[in-house]
Design an enzyme around this catalytic site. Sequence first.
Site, mmCIF file in Angstrom:
data_model
loop_
_atom_site.group_PDB
_atom_site.id
_atom_site.type_symbol
_atom_site.label_atom_id
_atom_site.label_comp_id
_atom_site.label_asym_id
_atom_site.label_seq_id
_atom_site.Cartn_x
_atom_site.Cartn_y
_atom_site.Cartn_z
ATOM 1 N N GLY A 289 -58.040 1.557 15.924
ATOM 2 C CA GLY A 289 -59.558 1.712 16.180
ATOM 3 C C GLY A 289 -59.596 1.296 17.812
ATOM 4 O O GLY A 289 -58.568 0.848 18.311
ATOM 5 N N LYS B 156 -71.952 10.017 13.045
ATOM 6 C CA LYS B 156 -71.017 10.846 14.248
ATOM 7 C C LYS B 156 -71.363 12.139 14.247
ATOM 8 O O LYS B 156 -70.922 13.053 14.927
ATOM 9 C CB LYS B 156 -69.686 10.775 13.588
ATOM 10 C CG LYS B 156 -69.100 9.235 13.649
ATOM 11 C CD LYS B 156 -68.657 8.889 15.102
ATOM 12 C CE LYS B 156 -68.057 7.537 15.228
ATOM 13 N NZ LYS B 156 -67.996 7.153 16.452
ATOM 14 N N ASP C 138 -96.082 -33.867 39.325
ATOM 15 C CA ASP C 138 -96.875 -32.559 38.903
ATOM 16 C C ASP C 138 -97.219 -32.768 37.395
ATOM 17 O O ASP C 138 -96.478 -33.562 36.551
ATOM 18 C CB ASP C 138 -96.159 -31.447 39.311
ATOM 19 C CG ASP C 138 -96.814 -30.440 38.552
ATOM 20 O OD1 ASP C 138 -97.721 -29.903 38.749
ATOM 21 O OD2 ASP C 138 -96.000 -29.485 37.694
ATOM 22 N N VAL D 83 -63.157 9.045 21.474
ATOM 23 C CA VAL D 83 -62.436 10.242 21.239
ATOM 24 C C VAL D 83 -62.582 11.178 22.331
ATOM 25 O O VAL D 83 -61.782 11.784 23.063
ATOM 26 C CB VAL D 83 -63.022 10.937 20.028
ATOM 27 C CG1 VAL D 83 -62.485 12.201 19.825
ATOM 28 C CG2 VAL D 83 -62.367 9.895 18.763
ATOM 29 N N ARG E 119 -65.350 2.747 5.381
ATOM 30 C CA ARG E 119 -66.625 2.174 4.935
ATOM 31 C C ARG E 119 -66.608 2.637 3.432
ATOM 32 O O ARG E 119 -68.049 2.883 2.933
ATOM 33 C CB ARG E 119 -67.806 2.161 5.641
ATOM 34 C CG ARG E 119 -67.636 1.269 6.840
ATOM 35 C CD ARG E 119 -68.761 1.321 7.741
ATOM 36 N NE ARG E 119 -68.411 0.821 9.162
ATOM 37 C CZ ARG E 119 -69.100 0.858 10.122
ATOM 38 N NH1 ARG E 119 -70.395 1.396 10.120
ATOM 39 N NH2 ARG E 119 -68.696 0.727 11.215
HETATM 40 C C1 GDG Z 1 -66.987 1.783 18.036
HETATM 41 C C2 GDG Z 1 -68.153 2.522 18.763
HETATM 42 C C3 GDG Z 1 -67.234 2.574 20.642
HETATM 43 C C4 GDG Z 1 -59.823 7.958 15.027
HETATM 44 N N1 GDG Z 1 -59.281 8.724 13.975
HETATM 45 C C5 GDG Z 1 -57.986 8.138 14.251
HETATM 46 C C6 GDG Z 1 -57.901 7.511 15.524
HETATM 47 N N2 GDG Z 1 -59.178 7.208 15.876
HETATM 48 C C7 GDG Z 1 -59.289 6.388 16.917
HETATM 49 C C8 GDG Z 1 -59.675 7.065 18.081
HETATM 50 C C9 GDG Z 1 -60.500 6.002 18.880
HETATM 51 C C10 GDG Z 1 -61.007 5.251 17.883
HETATM 52 O O1 GDG Z 1 -60.131 5.368 16.493
HETATM 53 C C11 GDG Z 1 -62.433 5.496 17.471
HETATM 54 O O2 GDG Z 1 -63.321 5.314 18.658
HETATM 55 P P1 GDG Z 1 -64.658 5.720 18.819
HETATM 56 O O3 GDG Z 1 -65.352 5.062 20.097
HETATM 57 O O4 GDG Z 1 -64.750 7.260 18.750
HETATM 58 O O5 GDG Z 1 -65.683 5.126 17.894
HETATM 59 P P2 GDG Z 1 -65.798 3.829 16.647
HETATM 60 O O6 GDG Z 1 -64.613 3.603 15.770
HETATM 61 O O7 GDG Z 1 -67.306 4.025 15.795
HETATM 62 O O8 GDG Z 1 -65.909 2.658 17.692
HETATM 63 C C12 GDG Z 1 -68.050 3.356 19.503
HETATM 64 C C13 GDG Z 1 -65.916 2.081 20.359
HETATM 65 O O9 GDG Z 1 -66.238 0.968 19.156
HETATM 66 C C14 GDG Z 1 -65.319 1.181 21.249
HETATM 67 O O10 GDG Z 1 -66.311 0.374 22.120
HETATM 68 O O11 GDG Z 1 -67.038 3.828 21.544
HETATM 69 O O12 GDG Z 1 -69.287 3.863 20.052
HETATM 70 O O13 GDG Z 1 -69.095 3.048 17.245
HETATM 71 O O14 GDG Z 1 -59.883 5.427 19.746
HETATM 72 O O15 GDG Z 1 -58.407 7.487 18.504
HETATM 73 N N3 GDG Z 1 -56.564 6.905 15.718
HETATM 74 C C15 GDG Z 1 -55.694 7.490 14.997
HETATM 75 N N4 GDG Z 1 -55.664 8.403 13.887
HETATM 76 C C16 GDG Z 1 -56.791 8.915 13.616
HETATM 77 O O16 GDG Z 1 -56.907 9.776 12.549
HETATM 78 N N5 GDG Z 1 -54.375 7.045 15.406
#
Ligand code: GDG
Length: 753
Positions: free
Chosen positions: A28, A298, A518, A397, A331
């Site tokens: 994540g 998303k 005051d 992403v 989730r």
């Molecule tokens: C929250 C906020 C904010 C996804 N699928 C795979 C995978 N991922 C990794 C991606 C990316 C991360 O998960 C997803 O980050 P996002 O930013 O796109 O979205 P959220 O999970 O909703 O994150 C968001 C973030 O926090 C940071 O502050 O940007 O807005 O909602 O790193 O690469 N990684 C791997 N396999 C997958 O299938 N290895």
Amino acid sequence: MRLLIVSNRLPIVTVEEKGQLLFRESAGGLVSGISAYLDSLRGSSFAGSATRNGPQEGPTQPPSRWIGWPGVTVEDPAKQALVTETLAGFHAHPVFLSDHSMDKFYHGFCNKTIWPLFHYFPSYVVCEESLYAHYRCVNRIFCEAVARLMQPEDVVWIHDYHLMLLPQLLRQQRPDATIGFFLHIPFPSFEIFRLLPQTWRAEILEGLLGADLVGFHTYDYAQHFLRSVLRVLGHEHTMGKILLPNHLVKVDTFPMGVDFQKFQAAARRQVRGTEDISGETLKDLKVVLSVDRLDYTKGILNRLQGYELFLERNPQWQKRVVLVLVVVPSRIGVEQYQEIKRQIDALVGQINGKFGGVGWTPVLYQYRYLPFEPLVSLYASSHVALVTPLRDGMNLVAKEYLASRTDKTGVLIVSEMTGASKELGEAISINPNSVGEIAAALETALVMPEPEQIRRNEIMQDRLRRYDVIRWAEDFLGRLQEVKVEQERLRAKLLRRDMRQRLLEQFRRAPHSTIFLDYDGTLVSFADDPKEAHPTQDLLMLLRTLSQSANTDVVLISGRDKTTMGDWFADLEVSLVAEHGAWIKVKNQPWRLAKPLDNGWKPALLPILQTYADRLPGAFVEEKQYSIAWHYRRADPELASTRVKELVDDLVNFTANIDVQVQQGDKVVEVRCGGISKGTAALSFLPKEASDFLLAIGDDWTDEDLFRVLPDGACSIRVGHRHSCAKFNVRSHTEVLDLLREISATQPQECSR
Ligand code: GDG
């Protein structure tokens, strides 16, 4: 100094399989981002971490710690001990929660209330007292866990919407702690935020304001937060700084980046264009990539609809393009997520059925988590990344895709509803609610000449390289230290115990004392209606005791009218100054004017003030003999700030040739005769002897006039954490009352002889 990272989940997930506990790296954006920063720290003052490289501990530096839920419910105390011990090897500290708590807290309040609301899905919001009760409770459990681990010099960095009450809870236990908070999701506009019940929304804002620094991805989110703080709690800000009675909070923007070099390095290891997805070769096809957690925010359905429309409108692209749709399970168990999964499955089937045939599947759909290397391989081999969230705090992403383009080609299509779009201005921007815009963006992206792709990506990559996730974390933590320095500057003027003792000693030794006080905001707190802020019996007793001492003079010096002051304090042996110095009543003498004054200007100004009061519900005019006050404490704070500017502008123009002053106070605009101030009124009470004790206490700008005329040896105190020419600050009027009680209990030497 250690860095304590606090997040809902730990970076190491514990899983129980066939009765055995296994420990795996969690993924994540939050975890990978922070881990990259912690990796970069080795050898610095924050060292060691639970990182993807396993346990680290600098030999000379104390380590960092990560506190969070371990990813599994462990109820057996023996197993809990085992998990704790194993995770300690990774510098991770588990917070154990029962299934029931997790259900109500995480699946409940976090993901059924806050997540949909903050992502502008109010119709999905569940508002249940019992869910919020568990949110409170789990935040308290986290507070205990952090407090147990915390050492005085530690820096605590709390992450995300699961723990919004934690900063304040921790502050109550450790008033001097260094606490930062970062919100990874959007902070919604006030109109959305106010949908929460009143107590919850106030508690959440107060909870966040327990931090020293509150960070958001974008300027908009920070502004939404500041506006909600103003509307709900009434705290104004100056350039993102909120001065609370007890501490200063800074609100700022820190757009999270990615580990740019890591993606570049991983992409260089890939052989582009030959990857196998679900057994189908992508060679000769233009690849459009879509990667997300399964989430209704998303915009995956819109994306599919946009792609479908694109294929319909552009038959020439059929068999030449493929949409690789990676959806990561998330989730599972929450109803909306199951429903969205059903809809995605159906739409993918529909598109593949409608357009596909032997040798070509328009959508290659993967419902699973991909390991890091294959994910980067996909980024590196896709011609277009299609990122269409309906709302997204940042969206990593989009940034990861750009960071993986080693030859700088590739086209990013990004939703304007993501935080990332604010930084990625060279990408093709779309409104995800418009299927037509998505289809048109695909048409543009697929024919964009390579030089144009490179031109755009170079600009975006430069930014992503410079402001990567390490810079992001350094920036946040650096700013946190700056806030502490500023707080220290303010704190240096706080009246501490030792200074208080010195002050009491000076009072005790002085042959004669004069105390200027005051009234509103200094001896009593503000009330919506000024008439309600009358003195209590306790306060009158205190003033009586103070003023009964033969060698102490008490001067109550206020902006109030002389009738009110006379009514309230007639029985006391004190001197009174009313209307900011226009009227003076020396102890046991009648009222007199400070100097001959003309109030002929009042009939001309009253209608102006009245008109402005009519245009601002909650505002009202208070007419005094030689001044007029326009109060707006009960008015809508935002409309008030506009009206006040207009009013002051009008008044200043109107009074240019008249001897009056227009000044802004605490939720009041005052117009009064020129040459009158608390400073000029105080002059006649200043003691003649240098050995006399002189104390002045006030809370607003009108008291600054008083502080300025005091001789060097005098002691001046301003109530509230404000910049002031007073020598000291105290936090609130209750501290003033405590001090006055101590003074009244101190026998001056002269009397005790
Ligand atoms: C929250 C906020 C904010 C996804 N699928 C795979 C995978 N991922 C990794 C991606 C990316 C991360 O998960 C997803 O980050 P996002 O930013 O796109 O979205 P959220 O999970 O909703 O994150 C968001 C973030 O926090 C940071 O502050 O940007 O807005 O909602 O790193 O690469 N990684 C791997 N396999 C997958 O299938 N290895």
